[in-house]
Motif scaffolding. Structure first.
Motif, mmCIF file in Angstrom:
data_model
loop_
_atom_site.group_PDB
_atom_site.id
_atom_site.type_symbol
_atom_site.label_atom_id
_atom_site.label_comp_id
_atom_site.label_asym_id
_atom_site.label_seq_id
_atom_site.Cartn_x
_atom_site.Cartn_y
_atom_site.Cartn_z
ATOM 1 N N THR A 183 0.849 -1.178 0.000
ATOM 2 C CA THR A 183 0.000 0.000 0.000
ATOM 3 C C THR A 183 0.889 1.234 0.000
ATOM 4 O OG1 THR A 183 -1.721 -1.146 1.281
ATOM 5 C CG2 THR A 183 -1.838 1.260 1.184
ATOM 6 N N VAL A 184 0.651 2.131 -0.940
ATOM 7 C CA VAL A 184 1.414 3.378 -1.027
ATOM 8 C C VAL A 184 0.465 4.545 -0.782
ATOM 9 C CG1 VAL A 184 2.951 4.801 -2.411
ATOM 10 C CG2 VAL A 184 2.940 2.319 -2.728
ATOM 11 N N PHE A 185 0.822 5.417 0.167
ATOM 12 C CA PHE A 185 0.016 6.584 0.511
ATOM 13 C C PHE A 185 0.746 7.858 0.096
ATOM 14 C CE2 PHE A 185 -0.431 3.285 3.657
ATOM 15 C CZ PHE A 185 -1.769 3.242 3.996
ATOM 16 N N PHE A 186 -0.009 8.834 -0.389
ATOM 17 C CA PHE A 186 0.576 10.167 -0.495
ATOM 18 C C PHE A 186 -0.488 11.210 -0.179
ATOM 19 C CE2 PHE A 186 -0.942 9.459 -4.810
ATOM 20 C CZ PHE A 186 -1.380 10.700 -5.256
ATOM 21 N N THR A 187 -0.051 12.332 0.391
ATOM 22 C CA THR A 187 -0.971 13.392 0.769
ATOM 23 C C THR A 187 -0.749 14.615 -0.096
ATOM 24 O OG1 THR A 187 0.553 14.310 2.419
ATOM 25 C CG2 THR A 187 -0.973 12.633 3.179
ATOM 26 N N LEU A 188 -1.808 15.403 -0.222
ATOM 27 C CA LEU A 188 -1.753 16.689 -0.915
ATOM 28 C C LEU A 188 -2.337 17.738 0.014
ATOM 29 C CD1 LEU A 188 -2.984 15.509 -4.435
ATOM 30 C CD2 LEU A 188 -0.639 16.100 -3.792
ATOM 31 N N PRO A 189 -1.537 18.694 0.475
ATOM 32 C CA PRO A 189 -2.040 19.706 1.409
ATOM 33 C C PRO A 189 -2.967 20.695 0.713
ATOM 34 C CG PRO A 189 0.231 20.154 0.818
ATOM 35 C CD PRO A 189 -0.101 18.835 0.202
ATOM 36 N N PRO A 190 -3.804 21.393 1.462
ATOM 37 C CA PRO A 190 -4.781 22.304 0.864
ATOM 38 C C PRO A 190 -4.164 23.532 0.218
ATOM 39 C CG PRO A 190 -4.790 22.527 3.235
ATOM 40 C CD PRO A 190 -3.917 21.344 2.931
ATOM 41 N N GLY A 191 -3.013 23.955 0.665
ATOM 42 C CA GLY A 191 -2.434 25.147 0.074
ATOM 43 C C GLY A 191 -1.087 25.464 0.658
ATOM 44 N N ARG A 192 -0.898 25.058 1.921
ATOM 45 C CA ARG A 192 0.386 25.283 2.580
ATOM 46 C C ARG A 192 0.959 23.939 2.994
ATOM 47 N NH1 ARG A 192 -0.807 29.175 7.384
ATOM 48 N NH2 ARG A 192 -2.471 27.646 7.606
ATOM 49 N N PRO A 193 2.284 23.774 2.928
ATOM 50 C CA PRO A 193 2.903 22.480 3.240
ATOM 51 C C PRO A 193 2.832 22.085 4.701
ATOM 52 C CG PRO A 193 4.584 24.135 2.833
ATOM 53 C CD PRO A 193 3.287 24.754 2.474
ATOM 54 N N ASP A 194 2.271 22.976 5.587
ATOM 55 C CA ASP A 194 2.220 22.591 6.996
ATOM 56 C C ASP A 194 0.973 21.792 7.327
ATOM 57 O OD1 ASP A 194 1.063 25.817 8.322
ATOM 58 O OD2 ASP A 194 0.447 24.641 6.602
ATOM 59 N N GLY A 195 0.070 21.624 6.377
ATOM 60 C CA GLY A 195 -1.125 20.837 6.650
ATOM 61 C C GLY A 195 -0.980 19.448 6.101
ATOM 62 N N GLN A 196 -0.318 18.556 6.808
ATOM 63 C CA GLN A 196 -0.054 17.212 6.297
ATOM 64 C C GLN A 196 -0.672 16.193 7.247
ATOM 65 O OE1 GLN A 196 4.177 17.057 6.029
ATOM 66 N NE2 GLN A 196 4.286 18.586 4.437
ATOM 67 N N HIS A 197 -1.524 15.341 6.688
ATOM 68 C CA HIS A 197 -2.209 14.358 7.520
ATOM 69 C C HIS A 197 -2.144 12.989 6.874
ATOM 70 C CE1 HIS A 197 -4.096 17.267 10.305
ATOM 71 N NE2 HIS A 197 -4.068 18.060 9.255
ATOM 72 N N MET A 198 -1.786 12.008 7.678
ATOM 73 C CA MET A 198 -1.820 10.618 7.233
ATOM 74 C C MET A 198 -2.629 9.862 8.281
ATOM 75 S SD MET A 198 0.108 10.621 4.509
ATOM 76 C CE MET A 198 0.595 8.945 4.201
ATOM 77 N N HIS A 199 -3.766 9.290 7.905
ATOM 78 C CA HIS A 199 -4.684 8.715 8.870
ATOM 79 C C HIS A 199 -4.723 7.192 8.789
ATOM 80 C CE1 HIS A 199 -6.263 12.656 9.880
ATOM 81 N NE2 HIS A 199 -6.317 12.927 8.592
ATOM 82 N N ASP A 200 -4.491 6.561 9.934
ATOM 83 C CA ASP A 200 -4.644 5.109 10.060
ATOM 84 C C ASP A 200 -3.955 4.356 8.939
ATOM 85 O OD1 ASP A 200 -8.031 5.728 11.056
ATOM 86 O OD2 ASP A 200 -6.271 5.465 12.329
ATOM 87 N N GLN A 201 -2.728 4.727 8.633
ATOM 88 C CA GLN A 201 -2.043 4.104 7.502
ATOM 89 C C GLN A 201 -1.780 2.622 7.729
ATOM 90 O OE1 GLN A 201 1.438 6.399 6.826
ATOM 91 N NE2 GLN A 201 0.306 8.228 6.279
ATOM 92 N N ASP A 202 -1.336 2.273 8.931
ATOM 93 C CA ASP A 202 -0.963 0.888 9.171
ATOM 94 C C ASP A 202 -2.168 -0.044 9.101
ATOM 95 O OD1 ASP A 202 1.636 1.652 9.506
ATOM 96 O OD2 ASP A 202 1.478 1.873 11.679
#
Length: 294
Positions: A268-287
């Motif tokens: 499983t490969v996850f990637f996130t895209l922030p809304p506009g600024r790089p400080d909004g990074q969320h990865m939820h329940d990846q494992d």
């Protein structure tokens, strides 16, 4: 008496100074030796990676070039003989496919070179992620269906518009879907999941039931030009640049890129895209994702 005590203290100070000096030299020598061993290990790894890259690249370039040359000669022979052939269109199609493959290889090399030199630039614009996902699915779904694999898309009803370089995020997603298809056996399963994060960004994941990788294999696959040499992987073409480029492009967007995999249990490969600024990074329940969706 006083002279003897003074002399004795002097000798002790001298011995202590000598001991401190010797200990310092020993520690310094040990650190130097450790640094040399580390540098040699890095040098050996770089040399091995370079050798493997050159071997893989020579194969990758030679295969489509042989196709281009071979089918071009067939068409020349047909033209010289004056005999029309139904195969001409087929041969031309093979030449075009081989040319596209060569172009992709060269593009990957240029991309990783620009990324590593810090000269890679993104062209961001607001993008509807649902439209982007649908465009990628249209391109890869026929290959997945041809391999009799089950393909599912699980996306939130409403996905956010996020500022991205559309062409580059398409490149990331198509690469992940292609890898999932490539390294999953016939009849396996590929799942694409897209969810909105609380801050207005998005998490996109691609999961499969393929061969999977160990932690060491993941680390190697994330090294530019590194290809995991399992018995299954050897039968597939590639330069070993797909995952490193995908990870680098994600990070240039201010997002995160992570891989969860186990041998025989898929990847499983996850990637996130922030809304506009790089400080909004969320990865939820990846494992937990792989067990829940695959």
């Amino acid at each position: 008496m006083f002279h003897q005590r003074s002399s004795s203290r002097g000798r002790r100070k001298s011995l202590l100074a000598d001991y401190s000096t010797n200990l310092g030299e020993l520690l310094s020598r040990q650190k130097s030796e450790a640094a040399l061993r580390s540098a040699k290990a890095e040098s050996d790894m770089a040399s091995r990676t370079k050798s493997e890259f050159l071997a893989n690249m020579s194969h990758e370039l030679r295969t489509p070039l042989n196709a281009i040359i071979g089918f071009s000669e067939f068409i020349q022979h047909i033209g010289a003989s004056g005999q029309p052939s139904d195969k001409t269109v087929e041969y031309a199609s093979h030449i075009a496919g081989a040319g596209r493959h060569l172009l992709n290889i060269i593009s990957d090399i240029l991309d990783i070179s620009k990324i590593e030199s810090g000269t890679f630039a993104l062209t961001k614009e607001p993008c509807d992620l649902r439209e982007l996902i649908d465009a990628c699915v249209v391109l890869v779904e026929p290959r997945i269906r041809d391999k009799k694999q089950v393909f599912e898309v699980k996306a939130d009803a409403i996905l956010p518009q996020v500022p991205i370089d559309v062409r580059r995020i398409k490149q990331v997603l198509i690469n992940l879907l292609s890898n999932a298809h490539k390294f999953t056996a016939e009849g396996g399963r590929v799942v694409l999941v897209a969810t909105r994060t609380p801050d207005g960004g998005a998490t996109i994941a691609v999961a499969d039931t393929g061969v999977g990788m160990t932690r060491e294999q993941i680390d190697y696959a994330m090294t530019p030009f590194g290809q995991v040499q399992s018995s299954y992987a050897r039968g597939h073409e590639g330069t070993g640049l797909g995952l490193p480029i995908a990870a680098a492009l994600t990070k240039l967007h201010g997002g995160e890129f992570r891989i969860h995999s186990e041998p025989g249990k898929g990847t499983t490969v996850f990637f996130t895209l922030p809304p506009g600024r790089p400080d909004g990074q969320h990865m939820h329940d990846q494992d937990k994702f792989h067990d829940q969706h695959v």
